[in-house]
Design an enzyme around this catalytic site. Structure first.
Site, PDB file in Angstrom:
ATOM      1  CG  ASN A  77      -2.094  -0.828   0.891  1.00  0.00           C
ATOM      2  OD1 ASN A  77      -3.127  -0.410  -0.029  1.00  0.00           O
ATOM      3  ND2 ASN A  77      -2.206  -1.802   1.602  1.00  0.00           N
ATOM      4  CG  MET A  92       0.983  -5.608  11.449  1.00  0.00           C
ATOM      5  SD  MET A  92      -0.732  -5.620  10.684  1.00  0.00           S
ATOM      6  CE  MET A  92      -1.179  -6.942  11.677  1.00  0.00           C
ATOM      7  CG  ASN A 127      -5.756   1.433   9.081  1.00  0.00           C
ATOM      8  OD1 ASN A 127      -4.542   1.004   8.712  1.00  0.00           O
ATOM      9  ND2 ASN A 127      -6.613   0.610   9.811  1.00  0.00           N
ATOM     10  CG  HIS A 179      -9.898  -3.110   8.276  1.00  0.00           C
ATOM     11  ND1 HIS A 179      -9.183  -3.714   9.425  1.00  0.00           N
ATOM     12  CD2 HIS A 179     -10.995  -3.903   8.307  1.00  0.00           C
ATOM     13  CE1 HIS A 179      -9.823  -4.735   9.814  1.00  0.00           C
ATOM     14  NE2 HIS A 179     -10.777  -5.148   9.083  1.00  0.00           N
TER      15      HIS A 179
HETATM   16  C1  GRF Z   1      -3.296  -4.718   4.089  1.00  0.00           C
HETATM   17  O1  GRF Z   1      -4.241  -5.924   3.751  1.00  0.00           O
HETATM   18  C2  GRF Z   1      -4.035  -3.761   4.944  1.00  0.00           C
HETATM   19  O2  GRF Z   1      -5.219  -3.627   4.484  1.00  0.00           O
HETATM   20  C3  GRF Z   1      -3.718  -4.296   6.197  1.00  0.00           C
HETATM   21  O3  GRF Z   1      -2.451  -4.732   6.267  1.00  0.00           O
HETATM   22  C4  GRF Z   1      -2.052  -5.136   5.015  1.00  0.00           C
HETATM   23  C5  GRF Z   1      -0.731  -4.424   4.629  1.00  0.00           C
HETATM   24  O4  GRF Z   1      -0.399  -4.927   3.457  1.00  0.00           O
HETATM   25  N1  GRF Z   1      -4.150  -3.176   7.240  1.00  0.00           N
HETATM   26  P1  GRF Z   1       0.640  -4.129   2.546  1.00  0.00           P
HETATM   27  O5  GRF Z   1       2.136  -4.166   3.633  1.00  0.00           O
HETATM   28  O6  GRF Z   1       0.440  -2.513   2.373  1.00  0.00           O
HETATM   29  O7  GRF Z   1       1.234  -4.910   1.554  1.00  0.00           O
END
Ligand code: GRF
Length: 212
Positions: free
Chosen positions: A25, A101, A118, A120
């Site tokens: 992301n 996390m 955020n 989700h």
């Molecule tokens: C994603 O699925 C997001 O929705 C969640 O954690 C994951 C992160 O993935 N909060 P990345 O590290 O962005 O690939």
């Protein structure tokens, strides 16, 4: 009683991305920044995990990174206090949690109210928390998706900015469903950030209005 409201700023902004893992992301947001779609720069990529692949992606892209080891702090409060100083020092306008996390302390959430987003991987308010694709499959929902929302101390329950819906198929696994959702995450997260710095997000109470 009048509802509290906040309109996002129309300006060239400064973003900090917080991540703990692969950072896809973060990369999607940064791609939009590089293309000039988002009127901002990423001034910091922060992690609580030294080995987070997202941190090395950020380094390779020439961005400033910061890792703070939670074990070196007496408490979560102290840890988030230090984060808050680092954010203020860089005059960050928006913190984007992207697979970060660690639950932010309510102090930090309050300090940067309306300035933290955020993503989700579910259609909130359904399935907050962890292992959400597993829960979606167990419940047999026909649709799931992704939600970008503002962050409040109430985990995964802040005002919703954008959502994208995907179908859930009978033969889906956690992995196939996650991948379908992730594809949408990479579209709606940069879009929400773009709207933010175009001054187009108006928060009133727990609702977000998208201004035209
Ligand atoms: C994603 O699925 C997001 O929705 C969640 O954690 C994951 C992160 O993935 N909060 P990345 O590290 O962005 O690939």
């Amino acid at each position: 009683m009048t509802e509290k409201s906040f309109q996002s700023p129309q300006k060239k902004g400064k973003i900090a991305v917080f991540l703990s893992g692969r950072g896809s992301n973060f990369l999607a947001i940064h791609d939009s920044v590089r293309k000039g779609v988002i009127n901002a720069e990423i001034s910091l990529v922060f992690s609580n995990k030294k080995q987070a692949p997202g941190l090395s992606h950020a380094q390779k892209r020439g961005l400033e990174t910061l890792y703070l080891d939670p074990k070196e702090f007496k408490s979560k409060q102290d840890y988030d206090q230090k984060i808050s100083e680092e954010i203020k020092k860089r005059k960050i306008d928006l913190i984007c949690l992207a697979g970060y996390m660690k639950i932010l302390t309510s102090d930090l959430c309050r300090k940067f109210e309306n300035h933290i987003m955020n993503i989700h991987p579910a259609l909130l308010p359904s399935f907050p928390g962890l292992h959400v694709q597993k829960k979606a499959l167990e419940w047999g929902v026909r649709y799931s998706g992704a939600t970008v929302h503002f962050v409040t101390a109430d985990v995964d329950m802040g005002p919703i900015i954008l959502q994208a819906v995907v179908p859930v198929f009978q033969d889906d696994t956690e992995e196939s469903l996650s991948n379908r959702i992730l594809e949408q995450e990479h579209k709606i997260y940069p879009e929400a950030v773009r709207l933010y710095f175009e001054g187009k997000l108006l928060i009133k109470g727990r609702r977000v209005y998208i201004l035209s």
